[in-house]
Design a protein around this motif. Structure first.
Motif, mmCIF file in Angstrom:
data_model
loop_
_atom_site.group_PDB
_atom_site.id
_atom_site.type_symbol
_atom_site.label_atom_id
_atom_site.label_comp_id
_atom_site.label_asym_id
_atom_site.label_seq_id
_atom_site.Cartn_x
_atom_site.Cartn_y
_atom_site.Cartn_z
ATOM 1 N N UNK A 156 8.301 -3.891 -9.106
ATOM 2 C CA UNK A 156 7.960 -3.592 -10.490
ATOM 3 C C UNK A 156 8.442 -4.699 -11.399
ATOM 4 N N UNK A 157 8.001 -4.654 -12.602
ATOM 5 C CA UNK A 157 8.458 -5.615 -13.571
ATOM 6 C C UNK A 157 8.208 -7.051 -13.119
ATOM 7 N N UNK A 158 6.947 -7.329 -12.805
ATOM 8 C CA UNK A 158 6.632 -8.702 -12.381
ATOM 9 C C UNK A 158 7.334 -9.060 -11.092
ATOM 10 N N UNK A 159 7.571 -8.055 -10.263
ATOM 11 C CA UNK A 159 8.187 -8.231 -8.952
ATOM 12 C C UNK A 159 9.608 -8.757 -9.014
ATOM 13 N N UNK A 160 10.232 -8.631 -10.174
ATOM 14 C CA UNK A 160 11.632 -9.013 -10.228
ATOM 15 C C UNK A 160 12.530 -7.828 -9.927
ATOM 16 N N UNK A 161 11.948 -6.664 -9.916
ATOM 17 C CA UNK A 161 12.743 -5.495 -9.563
ATOM 18 C C UNK A 161 11.962 -4.629 -8.595
ATOM 19 N N UNK A 162 12.565 -3.563 -8.237
ATOM 20 C CA UNK A 162 11.847 -2.623 -7.382
ATOM 21 C C UNK A 162 12.057 -2.918 -5.907
ATOM 22 N N UNK A 163 11.099 -2.489 -5.115
ATOM 23 C CA UNK A 163 11.291 -2.593 -3.663
ATOM 24 C C UNK A 163 10.142 -3.288 -2.971
ATOM 25 N N UNK A 164 10.091 -3.116 -1.704
ATOM 26 C CA UNK A 164 9.067 -3.810 -0.915
ATOM 27 C C UNK A 164 8.284 -2.844 -0.059
ATOM 28 N N UNK A 165 8.262 -1.600 -0.495
ATOM 29 C CA UNK A 165 7.606 -0.577 0.318
ATOM 30 C C UNK A 165 6.178 -0.938 0.728
ATOM 31 N N UNK A 166 5.345 -1.363 -0.175
ATOM 32 C CA UNK A 166 3.965 -1.672 0.237
ATOM 33 C C UNK A 166 3.901 -2.760 1.306
ATOM 34 N N UNK A 167 4.838 -3.707 1.188
ATOM 35 C CA UNK A 167 4.819 -4.795 2.181
ATOM 36 C C UNK A 167 5.162 -4.254 3.558
ATOM 37 N N UNK A 168 6.134 -3.335 3.575
ATOM 38 C CA UNK A 168 6.505 -2.752 4.867
ATOM 39 C C UNK A 168 5.314 -2.009 5.464
ATOM 40 N N UNK A 169 4.688 -1.180 4.616
ATOM 41 C CA UNK A 169 3.519 -0.425 5.104
ATOM 42 C C UNK A 169 2.423 -1.359 5.586
ATOM 43 N N UNK A 170 2.189 -2.395 4.766
ATOM 44 C CA UNK A 170 1.126 -3.344 5.126
ATOM 45 C C UNK A 170 1.379 -4.001 6.466
ATOM 46 N N UNK A 171 2.628 -4.425 6.646
ATOM 47 C CA UNK A 171 2.953 -5.084 7.917
ATOM 48 C C UNK A 171 2.737 -4.125 9.085
ATOM 49 N N UNK A 172 3.155 -2.909 8.907
ATOM 50 C CA UNK A 172 2.952 -1.916 9.970
ATOM 51 C C UNK A 172 1.474 -1.756 10.289
ATOM 52 N N UNK A 173 0.696 -1.580 9.235
ATOM 53 C CA UNK A 173 -0.739 -1.377 9.420
ATOM 54 C C UNK A 173 -1.396 -2.521 10.176
ATOM 55 N N UNK A 174 -1.106 -3.733 9.670
ATOM 56 C CA UNK A 174 -1.809 -4.868 10.273
ATOM 57 C C UNK A 174 -1.364 -5.070 11.725
ATOM 58 N N UNK A 175 -0.069 -4.787 11.971
ATOM 59 C CA UNK A 175 0.403 -4.892 13.355
ATOM 60 C C UNK A 175 -0.275 -3.850 14.238
ATOM 61 N N UNK A 176 -0.502 -2.677 13.680
ATOM 62 C CA UNK A 176 -1.177 -1.636 14.434
ATOM 63 C C UNK A 176 -2.576 -2.076 14.852
ATOM 64 N N UNK A 177 -3.289 -2.637 13.868
ATOM 65 C CA UNK A 177 -4.646 -3.102 14.189
ATOM 66 C C UNK A 177 -4.605 -4.197 15.252
ATOM 67 N N UNK A 178 -3.626 -5.097 15.070
ATOM 68 C CA UNK A 178 -3.452 -6.146 16.080
ATOM 69 C C UNK A 178 -3.288 -5.544 17.464
#
Lengths: 284, 222, 252
Positions: A51-73
């Motif tokens: 959030x806030x221009x990616x200066x705060x918050x977390x990385x949840x979407x990135x974790x999910x994304x990595x999982x997803x793409x690895x699954x497809x792989x």
């Protein structure tokens, strides 16, 4: 008499030095990342989007994304890779064609990942009109992982003693029966291990997903295979080099790196555990 | 061919047999000389020398049994060992017969000569010849020589019967006083004939050893 | 029923360009043990493996000639190779139990052939283990791994495994070569019993073993069948000098 031992000791010393250097390097890297990244890690970090221009918050979407793409792989590389290995090792004749194919597969595993990325753009994104999305990225990563899976699976198959096949055939089993009941069960642990190692590597790759589907910021999680996604390695890249305020987000970058490393290490550990457990099972 | 220690052991067995054969041939020769020359001392020597032959017989038997147990020979080597054992017996019997002849000599030497000895020396020569041939056929693994031995046997029988007839009809029937001496001479002829039988046995065994045909107790067609 | 179980005529076998078997002619008698002897590389194992067409899996191999089982050409177009292998069981030189339980090892052949009836399988497993003189030693631990058995037991397990599918013929490639004398003796006694029910062909390096357990002996050299006859005849007076040289050990 002494001269021999002096030589030996020098040799051992040199080799030991190599080990020390390597271990030291690993320790330094890990220390750097853990010390600078662990401060950022929290439950919020792992479950909240940036959030806030990616200066705060977390990385949840990135974790999910990595999982997803690895699954497809995995969906692409595992069955295709195992099937290919089984055919090459059990059915194919040893002629020039097969040797050529094998050599090509080995060479493919050395192709730079950025080349795969480019290939993925051309084939999946443009030619097949899938567009940049998690599917295209997964397929690209899958292609990249395929040589790895095939090689690992072939090795596992080669490790099954020929006497198992002979014994089964002599009892009147067909070739496929032999493979299914007397070869695969014993090759699968090795196949899985190699495959998971390959997947762990794919999970950490940036180049192939760069143009095929990764986005640096998405307000929502991908709702279908044809959506773009965020990914940990790409996120790390953005945080470390592309962000408008690099200094401020440095801790987040380190946090991302730490999560990525933990993910990769866990997958490797998982592979080793599976191999161990399945080996134990086989002994019975 | 592979060199084996076994070959040495086989050779040793062969040497024993050869030695025994030599001593046996010598015994035959000396017993007949003693008969011709009425030599009591020579006769006694023959009887004494027999002990050595008996010893050798035991050695051959022991060596052969050992070979069989330890080496388990097969095919031609097996046939060699079993033949060696059989020939062993025949040779020892031949030597015993030479001793028997010597014993006759001891008895006859004290009496005046019954008749000039013509046929008995002939028979003895033939016997000695036959035994020598049989032994040679073994040493040289010569099947043809062995066959020759078997074919002389009828001839020997004829000669012995002639001697027998002469002694019985011309001497014993006509003059009772000649009987003791005639009987001794008869026995000598008998001994010589028995020697030839043993020689034939040896020849038959050799044919089995070399050619693996069994001719014993069967007629040879030739 | 003919006395001859397998008839081999003018059989040649090639590994690529290499002629491994040359003009082999032999009749193999029913319910008898045929011992195959000869120096290393003479084609004994190749011949054995031809009988149950295990050589089919070797690329680049081809054959000429005829092998008849009960009067039928085993290479005939209508012959199913899987069928042949069910009729002809094989025990390998180095015992190769599968990494399964003792029970599963013996049952494997049955399951492969589509037999599902559990009680039937259990019965056959017991029967086969008894046939291989192993039942008494393993009946209480059928669930143990086959690797827990000793070398001799493992080999008998492999024999039981072969017996389970009720073959008519047993091929054995140096079955006792890796075993100690006691285990070897047990296997030899077993073979003498088995021949009442099966035709047995055994390849062996051990001349004395061939003499002890086989009714007929075949001597191979450099891919040719030099001589074959009743064992007694071969070992007392073989017809060929080279056979004699080999069995006495004069030939290297």
């Amino acid at each position: 008499m002494n001269k021999k031992y002096v030589e030996q000791n020098i040799g051992f010393g040199a080799l030991g030095l190599c080990v020390v250097v390597v271990a030291l390097t690993l320790v330094v890297i890990l220390w750097d990342i853990i010390s600078k990244g662990s401060g950022v890690i929290s439950w919020a970090f792992l479950t909240r989007p940036p959030s806030n221009g990616m200066t705060e918050g977390g990385i949840f979407p990135a974790i999910v994304g990595t999982f997803l793409v690895t699954l497809i792989t995995a969906v692409l590389a595992v069955p295709l890779g195992m099937g290919c290995a089984i055919y090459l090792n059990e059915y194919a004749h040893d002629n020039r064609m097969t040797r050529l194919i094998r050599m090509s597969i080995r060479n493919l595993s050395g192709v730079p990942s950025i080349v795969y990325g480019l290939f993925g753009v051309v084939l999946f994104v443009q030619l097949m009109r899938i567009g940049t999305c998690v599917l295209a990225a997964g397929l690209t990563l899958g292609l990249m992982t395929l040589p790895w899976t095939i090689t690992a699976s072939e090795e596992a198959l080669k490790n099954v003693p020929q006497s198992f096949r002979d014994g089964a055939l002599a009892l009147g089993a067909t070739k496929w029966q032999t493979i299914r009941t007397n070869v695969l069960p014993y090759a699968v642990p090795g196949m899985l291990t190699g495959t998971i190692l390959g997947l762990a590597r794919a999970a950490g790759e940036t180049a192939p997903i760069l143009f095929t589907g990764a986005a640096f910021f998405l307000p929502f999680l991908p709702r279908s295979l044809f959506d773009q996604f965020m990914a940990l390695p790409y996120h790390l890249y953005i945080m470390a080099t592309q962000h408008h305020d690099i200094q401020a987000v440095r801790p987040i970058a380190y946090g991302t790196a730490l999560v990525l490393i933990v993910l990769v290490f866990s997958m490797n550990l998982f592979a080793v555990i599976i191999r161990y457990r399945l080996r134990r099972l086989r002994r019975e | 061919m592979v060199e084996r220690h076994f070959d040495d052991e086989l050779a040793k067995l062969n040497t024993h047999i050869v030695k025994m054969a030599a001593l046996t041939e010598e015994a035959i020769y000396r017993s007949i000389e003693a008969l011709k020359n009425r030599d009591k001392d020579l006769a006694k020597d023959v009887i004494e020398a027999d002990k050595k032959i008996d010893e050798l017989e035991n050695m051959v038997d022991d060596a052969a049994v050992r070979l069989l147990a330890i080496r388990q020979p097969v095919a031609d080597e097996l046939r060699f060992v079993t033949t060696a054992v059989k020939i062993n017996t025949d040779l020892e019997r031949i030597a015993d017969l030479a001793v028997n002849i010597s014993q006759r000599v001891l008895t006859l030497a004290d009496e005046p000569l019954l008749k000039p000895l013509i046929d008995i020396p002939k028979l003895s020569e033939a016997a000695r010849e036959m035994v020598k041939k049989a032994i040679d056929s073994f040493i040289n693994r010569n099947e043809d020589l062995a066959k020759e031995v078997i074919f002389t046997d009828p001839e020997i029988n004829r000669l012995k019967n002639a001697i027998q007839d002469e002694l019985v009809n011309d001497y014993m029937a006509k003059d009772l006083k000649t009987v003791p001496r005639a009987v001794q001479l008869l026995l000598v002829a008998r001994h010589l004939e028995r020697m030839c039988d043993h020689a034939t046995n040896i020849a038959e065994d050799v044919i089995f050893m070399v050619g693996a045909h069994v001719v014993k107790h069967r007629k040879i067609e030739d | 029923m003919s006395d001859i179980k397998i008839r081999v005529r003018e059989f040649n076998f090639y590994y690529g360009q290499d002629k491994a078997l040359k003009d082999v002619n032999i009749d193999i008698h029913r319910n008898r043990v045929l011992g195959i002897i000869g120096p290393s590389g003479c084609g004994k194992s190749t011949f054995l493996r031809s009988l149950n067409r295990m050589n089919d899996v070797i690329l680049g191999s081809r054959y000429e000639g005829l092998i008849e089982l009960d009067g039928q050409d085993i290479f005939g177009p209508k012959m199913d190779v899987v069928d042949i292998r069910r009729k002809i069981g094989m025990v390998f030189q180095k015992s190769n139990p599968f990494p399964k339980t003792i029970f599963e090892n013996v049952a494997y052949g049955l399951k492969i052939n589509g037999i599902r009836d559990k009680s039937y399988i259990t019965g056959r497993v017991e029967e086969s283990l008894k046939g291989a003189a192993l039942w008494g030693e393993v009946k209480d631990r059928l669930g143990d791994s086959a690797f827990d058995l000793s070398g001799g037991q493992q080999q008998r397990l492999c024999i039981a495994r072969a017996l389970a599918i009720k073959p008519e013929i047993l091929l054995m490639d140096e079955p006792a070569s890796a075993l100690d004398p006691t285990a070897t003796l047990k296997i030899e006694e077993l073979i003498q019993d088995l021949k009442k029910k099966y035709t047995i062909i055994i390849v062996t390096h051990n001349m004395q073993q061939a003499a002890r357990i086989s009714d007929f002996t075949a001597f191979f050299m450099l891919g040719e069948l030099i001589e074959h006859d009743e064992t007694g005849k071969i070992f007392t007076s073989p017809s060929k000098k080279i056979t004699e040289d080999y069995i006495t050990g004069r030939f290297g």
